[in-house]
Write a protein that holds these residues in place. Structure first.
Motif, PDB file in Angstrom:
ATOM      1  N   PRO A 116      63.568   1.455  92.562  1.00 16.38           N
ATOM      2  CA  PRO A 116      64.333   0.911  92.581  1.00 16.38           C
ATOM      3  C   PRO A 116      65.813   1.017  93.715  1.00 16.38           C
ATOM      4  CG  PRO A 116      63.218   0.904  90.299  1.00 16.38           C
ATOM      5  CD  PRO A 116      62.999   2.102  91.545  1.00 16.38           C
ATOM      6  N   ARG A 117      66.404  -0.505  93.447  1.00 13.50           N
ATOM      7  CA  ARG A 117      67.833  -0.166  94.208  1.00 13.50           C
ATOM      8  C   ARG A 117      68.913   0.709  92.941  1.00 13.50           C
ATOM      9  NH1 ARG A 117      72.018  -4.838  96.048  1.00 13.50           N
ATOM     10  NH2 ARG A 117      72.700  -3.588  96.273  1.00 13.50           N
ATOM     11  N   PRO A 118      69.600   2.231  93.667  1.00 14.37           N
ATOM     12  CA  PRO A 118      70.186   2.886  92.884  1.00 14.37           C
ATOM     13  C   PRO A 118      71.591   1.827  92.728  1.00 14.37           C
ATOM     14  CG  PRO A 118      69.625   3.904  95.763  1.00 14.37           C
ATOM     15  CD  PRO A 118      69.564   2.090  95.747  1.00 14.37           C
ATOM     16  N   ARG A 119      71.907   2.046  91.472  1.00 19.09           N
ATOM     17  CA  ARG A 119      73.574   1.372  90.600  1.00 19.09           C
ATOM     18  C   ARG A 119      74.240   2.113  91.295  1.00 19.09           C
ATOM     19  NH1 ARG A 119      70.341   5.212  86.114  1.00 19.09           N
ATOM     20  NH2 ARG A 119      68.931   3.805  84.766  1.00 19.09           N
ATOM     21  N   PRO A 120      75.118   1.471  90.860  1.00 18.10           N
ATOM     22  CA  PRO A 120      76.723   1.629  91.520  1.00 18.10           C
ATOM     23  C   PRO A 120      77.006   3.517  91.428  1.00 18.10           C
ATOM     24  CG  PRO A 120      77.104  -0.040  90.140  1.00 18.10           C
ATOM     25  CD  PRO A 120      75.498   0.340  89.943  1.00 18.10           C
ATOM     26  N   ASP A 121      76.643   3.914  90.936  1.00 17.05           N
ATOM     27  CA  ASP A 121      77.440   5.396  90.839  1.00 17.05           C
ATOM     28  C   ASP A 121      76.973   5.957  91.428  1.00 17.05           C
ATOM     29  OD1 ASP A 121      74.988   5.531  88.909  1.00 17.05           O
ATOM     30  OD2 ASP A 121      76.370   5.918  87.196  1.00 17.05           O
ATOM     31  N   GLY A 122      75.408   5.579  92.556  1.00 20.54           N
ATOM     32  CA  GLY A 122      74.839   6.207  92.654  1.00 20.54           C
ATOM     33  C   GLY A 122      73.364   6.570  92.416  1.00 20.54           C
ATOM     34  N   SER A 123      73.505   6.676  90.979  1.00 16.18           N
ATOM     35  CA  SER A 123      72.363   6.986  90.590  1.00 16.18           C
ATOM     36  C   SER A 123      71.355   5.980  90.076  1.00 16.18           C
ATOM     37  CB  SER A 123      72.743   6.918  88.361  1.00 16.18           C
ATOM     38  OG  SER A 123      72.805   5.660  88.638  1.00 16.18           O
ATOM     39  N   VAL A 124      69.673   7.487  90.499  1.00 15.33           N
ATOM     40  CA  VAL A 124      68.762   6.615  90.801  1.00 15.33           C
ATOM     41  C   VAL A 124      68.129   6.884  88.746  1.00 15.33           C
ATOM     42  CG1 VAL A 124      68.275   5.669  93.035  1.00 15.33           C
ATOM     43  CG2 VAL A 124      67.850   8.262  91.945  1.00 15.33           C
ATOM     44  N   VAL A 125      66.051   6.205  89.313  1.00 15.11           N
ATOM     45  CA  VAL A 125      65.224   6.251  88.378  1.00 15.11           C
ATOM     46  C   VAL A 125      64.059   6.211  89.293  1.00 15.11           C
ATOM     47  CG1 VAL A 125      63.855   5.552  86.566  1.00 15.11           C
ATOM     48  CG2 VAL A 125      66.015   5.191  86.269  1.00 15.11           C
ATOM     49  N   ILE A 126      63.329   7.918  89.296  1.00 14.07           N
ATOM     50  CA  ILE A 126      61.997   8.119  89.728  1.00 14.07           C
ATOM     51  C   ILE A 126      61.156   7.623  89.047  1.00 14.07           C
ATOM     52  CG2 ILE A 126      61.229   9.198  91.447  1.00 14.07           C
ATOM     53  CD1 ILE A 126      63.943  10.467  91.228  1.00 14.07           C
ATOM     54  N   ASP A 127      59.986   6.785  88.945  1.00 13.55           N
ATOM     55  CA  ASP A 127      59.024   6.830  87.851  1.00 13.55           C
ATOM     56  C   ASP A 127      57.842   7.276  88.636  1.00 13.55           C
ATOM     57  OD1 ASP A 127      56.702   6.404  86.039  1.00 13.55           O
ATOM     58  OD2 ASP A 127      57.732   4.284  85.878  1.00 13.55           O
ATOM     59  N   PHE A 128      57.299   8.590  88.568  1.00 13.55           N
ATOM     60  CA  PHE A 128      56.483   9.230  88.977  1.00 13.55           C
ATOM     61  C   PHE A 128      55.368   8.930  88.819  1.00 13.55           C
ATOM     62  CE2 PHE A 128      59.359  12.024  90.622  1.00 13.55           C
ATOM     63  CZ  PHE A 128      59.329  12.094  91.974  1.00 13.55           C
ATOM     64  N   ASN A 129      55.056   8.344  87.485  1.00 10.91           N
ATOM     65  CA  ASN A 129      53.531   7.789  87.028  1.00 10.91           C
ATOM     66  C   ASN A 129      53.091   6.744  88.649  1.00 10.91           C
ATOM     67  OD1 ASN A 129      53.071   8.705  84.534  1.00 10.91           O
ATOM     68  ND2 ASN A 129      55.423   7.961  84.175  1.00 10.91           N
ATOM     69  N   ARG A 130      54.447   6.011  89.180  1.00 12.24           N
ATOM     70  CA  ARG A 130      54.173   5.307  89.732  1.00 12.24           C
ATOM     71  C   ARG A 130      53.801   5.582  91.525  1.00 12.24           C
ATOM     72  NH1 ARG A 130      56.848  -0.939  88.077  1.00 12.24           N
ATOM     73  NH2 ARG A 130      56.101  -0.330  85.863  1.00 12.24           N
ATOM     74  N   ALA A 131      53.164   6.738  91.902  1.00  7.98           N
ATOM     75  CA  ALA A 131      53.028   7.426  92.753  1.00  7.98           C
ATOM     76  C   ALA A 131      52.295   6.771  93.123  1.00  7.98           C
ATOM     77  CB  ALA A 131      53.043   8.592  92.752  1.00  7.98           C
ATOM     78  N   ILE A 132      51.792   6.742  94.295  1.00  7.20           N
ATOM     79  CA  ILE A 132      50.469   5.359  95.042  1.00  7.20           C
ATOM     80  C   ILE A 132      50.450   6.126  96.471  1.00  7.20           C
ATOM     81  CG2 ILE A 132      51.100   3.105  94.048  1.00  7.20           C
ATOM     82  CD1 ILE A 132      51.943   2.395  96.395  1.00  7.20           C
ATOM     83  N   ASN A 133      48.918   6.030  96.415  1.00  7.14           N
ATOM     84  CA  ASN A 133      47.758   6.497  97.887  1.00  7.14           C
ATOM     85  C   ASN A 133      48.747   5.705  98.963  1.00  7.14           C
ATOM     86  OD1 ASN A 133      46.574   8.454  96.570  1.00  7.14           O
ATOM     87  ND2 ASN A 133      45.217   7.092  95.554  1.00  7.14           N
ATOM     88  N   TYR A 134      48.623   6.503 100.365  1.00  5.61           N
ATOM     89  CA  TYR A 134      48.884   5.607 101.706  1.00  5.61           C
ATOM     90  C   TYR A 134      47.423   5.207 101.380  1.00  5.61           C
ATOM     91  CZ  TYR A 134      53.383   6.348 102.750  1.00  5.61           C
ATOM     92  OH  TYR A 134      55.162   6.419 103.226  1.00  5.61           O
TER      93      TYR A 134
END
Length: 275
Positions: A225-243
């Motif tokens: 998702p779009r980075p927060r104003p301070d640049g922080s991000v949340v990466i949910d690898f449970n949502r990693a998908i195949n090409y």
């Protein structure tokens, strides 16, 4: 890593809705699970596998010559193809051009594509067993440990990085807009991965990890998702998908940028199809 999530955890409910949507999208008509061929066009009008007509290109334009008895119609209008058609695409563009077969004459769609500045066609057959036998993509169980926080470090200007693709004859370009920096359990150092821009400020990261070729495909991607104003991000690898190239040998999907690797087993997200 061990999961502490329970069946009543609202995070699991959100993840399950995500999985349902993902499987539904994959199972759409003439989607990625229906690819049955990838063929380069040549200068001489020639027959191709799995599609009627004669196909050719002069390098800038693609041509199709067919008669009404071939049963081809235009996807856009349903008009019968009787004569010679032409189309012009830019590199990386695709056109769902003509269709044929089945009770309604629409079972197979022939996609015209421009890849590596060359014309190719792909057939998309809704009768493909990859689609008809599909139920769901296998995944790891949801694990909250693989929801990690990090930061996004944008570049002043996007950087185009040459990459390979799932087709060895097609080179690609990764437009990197910055790096996602984070830590995962089991790795002492920070991990930095190149990211591409998505709609509404979101990011897309294509990566290798130590499960590749074992329980997962050779590479996967995860949307952030779009980075927060301070640049922080949340990466949910449970949502990693195949090409798409994980499901079919006819994809031209981008490989990760060199060095976009996580040196630990990311046991989250989608596994090898059919596993």
């Amino acid at each position: 890593m061990s999961s502490s999530a329970t069946a009543t955890d609202p995070r699991i409910a959100r993840w399950e809705r995500f999985r349902d949507g993902r499987n539904s999208v994959l199972a759409t008509e003439h989607g990625w699970l229906t690819l049955t061929s990838f063929q380069w066009l040549v200068e001489e009008p020639s027959a191709v596998e799995l599609a009627p007509g004669l196909w050719s290109t002069d390098g800038t334009t693609a041509f199709l010559t067919a008669s009404a008895k071939d049963g081809l119609t235009l996807v856009a209008t349903g008009e019968t193809v009787d004569g010679t058609l032409s189309a012009v695409l830019e590199d990386e563009e695709s056109l769902m051009w003509v269709q044929y077969g089945g009770a309604d004459g629409k079972q197979v769609v022939v996609e015209l594509a421009m890849r590596a500045d060359k014309y190719a066609i792909r057939t998309r057959d809704d009768g493909s067993p990859v689609l008809t036998e599909f139920t769901a993509v296998p995944t790891y169980d949801y694990n909250p440990d693989w929801v990690v926080t990090g930061r996004f470090e944008p570049y002043e200007e996007p950087q185009d990085v040459p990459i390979g693709t799932a087709n060895p004859l097609v080179d690609g370009v990764h437009r990197s807009v910055g790096e996602v920096v984070f830590r995962v359990p089991g790795v002492e150092h920070e991990i930095r991965l190149h990211a591409e821009a998505e709609k509404l400020g979101a990011l897309n990261v294509t990566f290798h990890d130590e499960t590749n070729g074992d329980t997962t495909d050779e590479w996967r991607k995860v949307f952030i998702p779009r980075p927060r104003p301070d640049g922080s991000v949340v990466i949910d690898f449970n949502r990693a998908i195949n090409y798409p190239s994980a499901f079919t040998p006819y994809g031209t999907c981008p490989m990760p940028v060199r060095g976009n690797s996580i040196d630990v087993r990311v046991e989250a997200g989608e596994k090898i199809p059919g596993a």
